[in-house]
Design a protein around this motif. Structure first.
Motif, PDB file in Angstrom:
ATOM      1  N   PRO A 125      15.978   1.479   6.475  1.00  8.08           N
ATOM      2  CA  PRO A 125      15.272   1.494   7.758  1.00  8.08           C
ATOM      3  C   PRO A 125      13.791   1.088   7.655  1.00  8.08           C
ATOM      4  O   PRO A 125      13.242   0.535   8.598  1.00  8.08           O
ATOM      5  N   GLY A 126      13.180   1.339   6.516  1.00  7.39           N
ATOM      6  CA  GLY A 126      11.772   0.986   6.346  1.00  7.39           C
ATOM      7  C   GLY A 126      11.546  -0.212   5.454  1.00  7.39           C
ATOM      8  O   GLY A 126      10.402  -0.579   5.180  1.00  7.39           O
ATOM      9  N   SER A 127      12.623  -0.844   4.989  1.00  7.52           N
ATOM     10  CA  SER A 127      12.515  -1.948   4.017  1.00  7.52           C
ATOM     11  C   SER A 127      11.499  -1.582   2.940  1.00  7.52           C
ATOM     12  O   SER A 127      10.553  -2.306   2.668  1.00  7.52           O
ATOM     13  N   ALA A 128      11.727  -0.418   2.332  1.00  6.92           N
ATOM     14  CA  ALA A 128      10.745   0.124   1.396  1.00  6.92           C
ATOM     15  C   ALA A 128      11.376   0.534   0.077  1.00  6.92           C
ATOM     16  O   ALA A 128      12.541   0.909   0.016  1.00  6.92           O
TER      17      ALA A 128
ATOM     18  N   ARG B 232       0.869  -1.179   0.000  1.00  3.14           N
ATOM     19  CA  ARG B 232       0.000   0.000   0.000  1.00  3.14           C
ATOM     20  C   ARG B 232       0.900   1.220   0.000  1.00  3.14           C
ATOM     21  O   ARG B 232       1.842   1.317   0.785  1.00  3.14           O
ATOM     22  N   ALA B 233       0.612   2.139  -0.896  1.00  2.17           N
ATOM     23  CA  ALA B 233       1.427   3.337  -1.020  1.00  2.17           C
ATOM     24  C   ALA B 233       1.296   4.226   0.203  1.00  2.17           C
ATOM     25  O   ALA B 233       0.223   4.355   0.792  1.00  2.17           O
ATOM     26  N   SER B 234       2.413   4.823   0.560  1.00  2.00           N
ATOM     27  CA  SER B 234       2.450   5.912   1.531  1.00  2.00           C
ATOM     28  C   SER B 234       3.093   7.076   0.792  1.00  2.00           C
ATOM     29  O   SER B 234       3.894   6.881  -0.126  1.00  2.00           O
ATOM     30  N   THR B 235       2.725   8.282   1.183  1.00  5.20           N
ATOM     31  CA  THR B 235       3.330   9.451   0.562  1.00  5.20           C
ATOM     32  C   THR B 235       3.984  10.301   1.639  1.00  5.20           C
ATOM     33  O   THR B 235       3.532  10.343   2.787  1.00  5.20           O
ATOM     34  N   TRP B 236       5.062  10.970   1.243  1.00  3.16           N
ATOM     35  CA  TRP B 236       5.794  11.868   2.128  1.00  3.16           C
ATOM     36  C   TRP B 236       6.300  12.994   1.245  1.00  3.16           C
ATOM     37  O   TRP B 236       7.298  12.830   0.543  1.00  3.16           O
ATOM     38  N   GLY B 237       5.559  14.087   1.222  1.00  2.00           N
ATOM     39  CA  GLY B 237       5.869  15.140   0.258  1.00  2.00           C
ATOM     40  C   GLY B 237       5.703  14.564  -1.137  1.00  2.00           C
ATOM     41  O   GLY B 237       4.711  13.893  -1.420  1.00  2.00           O
ATOM     42  N   ASP B 238       6.673  14.805  -2.000  1.00  2.00           N
ATOM     43  CA  ASP B 238       6.625  14.277  -3.364  1.00  2.00           C
ATOM     44  C   ASP B 238       7.442  12.984  -3.470  1.00  2.00           C
ATOM     45  O   ASP B 238       8.331  12.835  -4.300  1.00  2.00           O
ATOM     46  N   GLU B 239       7.103  12.055  -2.599  1.00  5.78           N
ATOM     47  CA  GLU B 239       7.697  10.719  -2.590  1.00  5.78           C
ATOM     48  C   GLU B 239       6.574   9.719  -2.343  1.00  5.78           C
ATOM     49  O   GLU B 239       5.711   9.931  -1.499  1.00  5.78           O
ATOM     50  N   VAL B 240       6.593   8.633  -3.119  1.00  9.77           N
ATOM     51  CA  VAL B 240       5.698   7.502  -2.876  1.00  9.77           C
ATOM     52  C   VAL B 240       6.602   6.362  -2.423  1.00  9.77           C
ATOM     53  O   VAL B 240       7.644   6.111  -3.030  1.00  9.77           O
ATOM     54  N   TYR B 241       6.229   5.712  -1.326  1.00 12.61           N
ATOM     55  CA  TYR B 241       7.023   4.582  -0.867  1.00 12.61           C
ATOM     56  C   TYR B 241       6.101   3.489  -0.364  1.00 12.61           C
ATOM     57  O   TYR B 241       4.947   3.738  -0.011  1.00 12.61           O
ATOM     58  N   PHE B 242       6.624   2.262  -0.372  1.00  9.33           N
ATOM     59  CA  PHE B 242       5.846   1.126   0.123  1.00  9.33           C
ATOM     60  C   PHE B 242       6.810   0.042   0.573  1.00  9.33           C
ATOM     61  O   PHE B 242       7.881  -0.142  -0.008  1.00  9.33           O
ATOM     62  N   ALA B 243       6.420  -0.641   1.642  1.00  8.39           N
ATOM     63  CA  ALA B 243       7.252  -1.705   2.209  1.00  8.39           C
ATOM     64  C   ALA B 243       7.306  -2.889   1.255  1.00  8.39           C
ATOM     65  O   ALA B 243       6.319  -3.217   0.588  1.00  8.39           O
ATOM     66  N   ILE B 244       8.480  -3.506   1.197  1.00  2.00           N
ATOM     67  CA  ILE B 244       8.672  -4.719   0.406  1.00  2.00           C
ATOM     68  C   ILE B 244       9.374  -5.743   1.288  1.00  2.00           C
ATOM     69  O   ILE B 244      10.049  -5.375   2.246  1.00  2.00           O
ATOM     70  N   PRO B 245       9.217  -7.044   0.982  1.00  2.00           N
ATOM     71  CA  PRO B 245       9.827  -8.075   1.834  1.00  2.00           C
ATOM     72  C   PRO B 245      11.307  -8.295   1.522  1.00  2.00           C
ATOM     73  O   PRO B 245      11.734  -9.394   1.182  1.00  2.00           O
ATOM     74  N   VAL B 246      12.081  -7.232   1.636  1.00  2.21           N
ATOM     75  CA  VAL B 246      13.523  -7.296   1.399  1.00  2.21           C
ATOM     76  C   VAL B 246      14.200  -6.647   2.594  1.00  2.21           C
ATOM     77  O   VAL B 246      13.822  -5.548   3.003  1.00  2.21           O
ATOM     78  N   ASP B 247      15.186  -7.335   3.152  1.00  8.83           N
ATOM     79  CA  ASP B 247      15.954  -6.792   4.266  1.00  8.83           C
ATOM     80  C   ASP B 247      17.392  -6.662   3.786  1.00  8.83           C
ATOM     81  O   ASP B 247      18.115  -7.650   3.707  1.00  8.83           O
TER      82      ASP B 247
END
Length: 159
Positions: A98-101, A62-77
């Motif tokens: 830090p967010g695995s995103a 699920r997308a999250s936004t932070w200013g003009d950035e879209v990020y989403f968690a993925i199962p990668v460490d």
């Protein structure tokens, strides 16, 4: 969806050592937008992180936004790679340890200083959006995102 457009381009073998020099491949990445499903092309850079991302596909989030950035968690460490930086360029696609995103940058964030584009902390750039990154302005918090590798025989990504 990720689609390798160049018929000679292949995803990196997760068991092999990634190239130290950038080895770009053109791939479309499906990003749903407010007006409906959409896609954009991304030129990926072969790194240890992108090798892990490709091995984890398909991924949904699920997308999250932070200013003009879209990020989403993925199962990668994965750890921060040499050359990682908090300052990125317009259209960069990066992995944020830090967010695995996976992060897609289309303008300034709350951490930006002046006209720079700055992530919350250091990220590893894994690719660049090929085209107008501003279409990401349509993505809202909670928008479902699915990233998957499709065969070369399927030239048109579908969502």
């Amino acid at each position: 969806r990720l689609l390798f457009a160049d018929e000679d381009a292949q995803p990196p073998d997760p068991g092999s050592q990634p190239a130290r020099r950038p080895d770009p491949s053109l791939v479309p990445l499906a990003i749903p937008t407010l007006s409906g499903p959409g896609s954009m092309s991304v030129v990926i850079t072969v790194t240890q992180v992108i090798t892990a991302v490709l091995a984890a596909l398909p991924v949904t989030g699920r997308a999250s936004t932070w200013g003009d950035e879209v990020y989403f968690a993925i199962p990668v460490d994965a750890d921060e790679e040499p050359g990682s930086s908090a300052v990125v360029e317009l259209g960069d696609v990066a992995y944020w340890p830090p967010g695995s995103a996976l992060c897609l940058f289309f303008g300034p964030t709350p951490a930006s200083r002046g006209s720079e584009i700055r992530a919350a902390s250091a990220v590893t750039v894994v690719g660049r959006i090929d085209g107008d990154a501003a279409v990401l302005k349509q993505v809202r918090d909670g928008t479902p995102i699915r990233v998957e590798l499709v065969s070369q025989e399927d030239p048109q990504p579908s969502v």
